[in-house]
Design an enzyme around this catalytic site. Structure first.
Site, short mmCIF file in Angstrom:
data_model
loop_
_atom_site.label_atom_id
_atom_site.label_comp_id
_atom_site.label_asym_id
_atom_site.label_seq_id
_atom_site.Cartn_x
_atom_site.Cartn_y
_atom_site.Cartn_z
N HIS A 270 0.73 -1.38 0.15
CA HIS A 270 0.18 -0.20 0.27
C HIS A 270 1.00 1.27 -0.47
O HIS A 270 1.92 0.95 0.83
CB HIS A 270 -1.16 -0.20 1.23
CG HIS A 270 -0.66 -0.38 2.55
ND1 HIS A 270 0.47 1.35 3.40
CD2 HIS A 270 -0.21 -0.74 3.40
CE1 HIS A 270 0.82 1.52 4.19
NE2 HIS A 270 0.57 -0.17 4.40
N CYS B 209 2.88 -4.29 6.78
CA CYS B 209 3.31 -4.16 5.73
C CYS B 209 4.43 -4.03 4.45
O CYS B 209 5.55 -3.70 5.15
CB CYS B 209 1.89 -3.26 4.89
SG CYS B 209 -0.04 -4.00 5.74
#
Length: 509
Positions: A451, A467
């Site tokens: 992301h 992440c």
């Protein structure tokens, strides 16, 4: 939905053949507009009728309308995401511990009740003029926020209540009126929630990010407010708009695919600064692997005395991408890589992305993504051919279990994609965090995703809670390159057996 039916709940033991094969294939955000076949198919499970989308799938008319000027859309829907910008929305940084996020613009009395610092009867939170910084490593562009109240307005008494001197803190002082010496309070997200149906959605910790929709003004007292993309409001003076920290992006090694917003040229330099001889040096764009990315400010090196000594030359801007020949030498404890221009890159000056072997069960010309935890690089491939390369920030390792957020290696597939969605959580070592509408999300392993990250520019170094953090421009490009494709007007899309997600391989070497 994939059909005019509701999917069975996950783990359900209900036997219903009509629902067993139905899956959710995507969703629309309030205000989204998509083309549909106008005839509704009324069924007992949706008395308002199912509408078939031209792009595929069905939406129950209970949650949608053919009336484009419907009051809910006209009055409540946020603006559509900016699909051709680095970020789909503007973002704001909350400056104040305990600041309420209101459902609607509150009354004067409600503000005095939920913002006790306005009355002067209790200590005010840290003043608005304070500078807040995002904790980045030395040399990285810092996100510095500073704001002041409008001329003639007391920042601790914006309602003009005649706030008197603050009293001393005592044992009954709420957590958000206490000092944490620049840190975060040990409080959970559940403890921050407001009463159900009450005027406050939740209280916020300083450092929470909000996705901003538009500014609003109270017609009677002329107070200013930010409305969020979720439809809530927060006092204008308690939020500062987050600036884009870097316009860095990676490099297409082939012609850029159609339909992806243009990002061309050398990766821009977020922390520029001139080279030793004046203006920053420009190097040709790489066209094949290996590729080096300068972190901080690297230099061109030459080898002297029969390749026994390295001599430092011109400086290069941070994030400059350099094509390498693959030849390397070791001198004085440092490794050096030969560039396609003939000078040498010292490996301590940056990160180097090298080609790797495709997965054995890969279909011909299939897309896949290589995430290298050691080099903090991300490479997009089609078959064995690399097409895009950049640097990222994966989970930060730590020997202390509570602080260890390393990204787990393995082979996965993108499960779902969201233009933006909120990420929050309680971290034992850091306290609570909340970022509304994190941009360009591609989940591939549980809650782990590729992301965009607008709150730091530390790409090329471990940083995240697990992440794969990408620059906003990189995340947008990868989001639009990967499968499943997001139909126009949709806010999120799920992979299916017919439309599998792009493979993501996370490896340590």
């Amino acid at each position: 939905m994939s059909d005019m039916e509701w999917p069975l709940p996950e783990g359900s033991r209900i036997k219903d053949p009509a629902r067993e094969k139905v899956v959710r294939i995507g969703y629309l955000r309030k205000g989204s507009k998509v083309p549909v076949i106008p005839e509704a198919h009324r069924k007992s499970n949706c008395t308002d009728g199912w509408y078939e989308l031209v792009q595929g799938g069905f939406v129950c008319g209970r949650y949608a309308t053919l009336e484009l000027n419907h009051p809910t859309i006209r009055l409540q829907a946020p603006h559509m995401p900016y699909m051709n910008a680095p970020l789909p929305y503007e973002y704001g940084y909350n400056l104040t511990h305990g600041m309420p996020l209101y459902r609607n613009i509150p009354s004067r009395e409600e503000r005095l009740e939920y913002e006790p610092w306005l009355s002067g009867r209790k200590p005010a939170p840290r003043p608005l003029q304070e500078t807040a910084t995002v904790d980045l490593d030395a040399g990285v562009a810092r996100s510095i926020f500073a704001t002041a109240a409008p001329p003639g307005v007391n920042p601790n008494d914006p309602l003009g209540m005649g706030a008197g001197p603050a009293s001393d803190v005592d044992a009954s002082t709420p957590w958000y009126m206490q000092s944490f010496d620049g840190g975060k309070p040990q409080i959970t997200l559940d403890e921050l929630r407001g009463e159900e149906g009450g005027p406050v959605v939740r209280r916020m910790v300083r450092g929470f990010f909000l996705a901003l929709d538009k500014q609003e003004e109270h017609p009677e007292n002329h107070s200013k407010w930010w409305k969020t993309t979720g439809g809530n409001v927060v006092p204008f003076e308690r939020v500062v708009v987050q600036r884009l920290l870097t316009d860095f992006h990676g490099v297409w090694l082939q012609d850029m695919p159609p339909g992806i917003p243009t990002i061309s040229g050398n990766p821009p330099n977020g922390d520029a600064g001139a080279g030793e001889a004046g203006a920053p040096q420009i190097v040709p764009l790489p066209t094949k692997l290996p590729v080096g990315f300068m972190l901080w400010r690297g230099h061109k090196w030459t080898l002297a005395e029969g390749n026994k000594r390295a001599v430092r030359g011109e400086a290069l801007p941070r994030f400059t991408a350099v094509g390498l020949t693959g030849k390397s030498v070791s001198l004085g404890g440092f490794g050096y890589w030969e560039t396609e221009e003939g000078w040498w890159m010292r490996n301590a000056d940056g990160q180097i992305a090298r080609a790797t072997t495709p997965p054995k069960d890969l279909a011909p010309n299939e897309k896949w993504i290589d995430v290298n935890l050691k080099t903090q690089t991300v490479v997009l491939y089609q078959g064995a051919q690399p097409v895009y390369v950049t640097v990222a920030s994966t989970g930060k390792k730590d020997p202390i279990k509570e602080k260890n957020h390393e990204t787990k290696p393995g082979s996965f597939r993108i499960r779902e994609k969201h233009i933006a969605s909120t990420m929050d959580g309680d971290v034992a070592s850091d306290g609570p965090y909340s970022i509304e509408d994190v941009p360009w999300i591609m989940y591939f392993n549980g809650s782990i995703a590729l992301h965009g990250a607008f709150w730091h520019s530390n790409f090329g170094r471990e940083r995240s809670h697990g992440c794969v953090n990408l620059s906003p421009l990189d995340a947008r490009a990868i989001f639009q390159w990967t499968d499943p494709p997001l139909p126009e007007g949709w806010h999120g899309v799920m992979s299916t057996q017919e439309r599998p997600g792009t493979r993501v391989v996370v490896r340590e070497e």
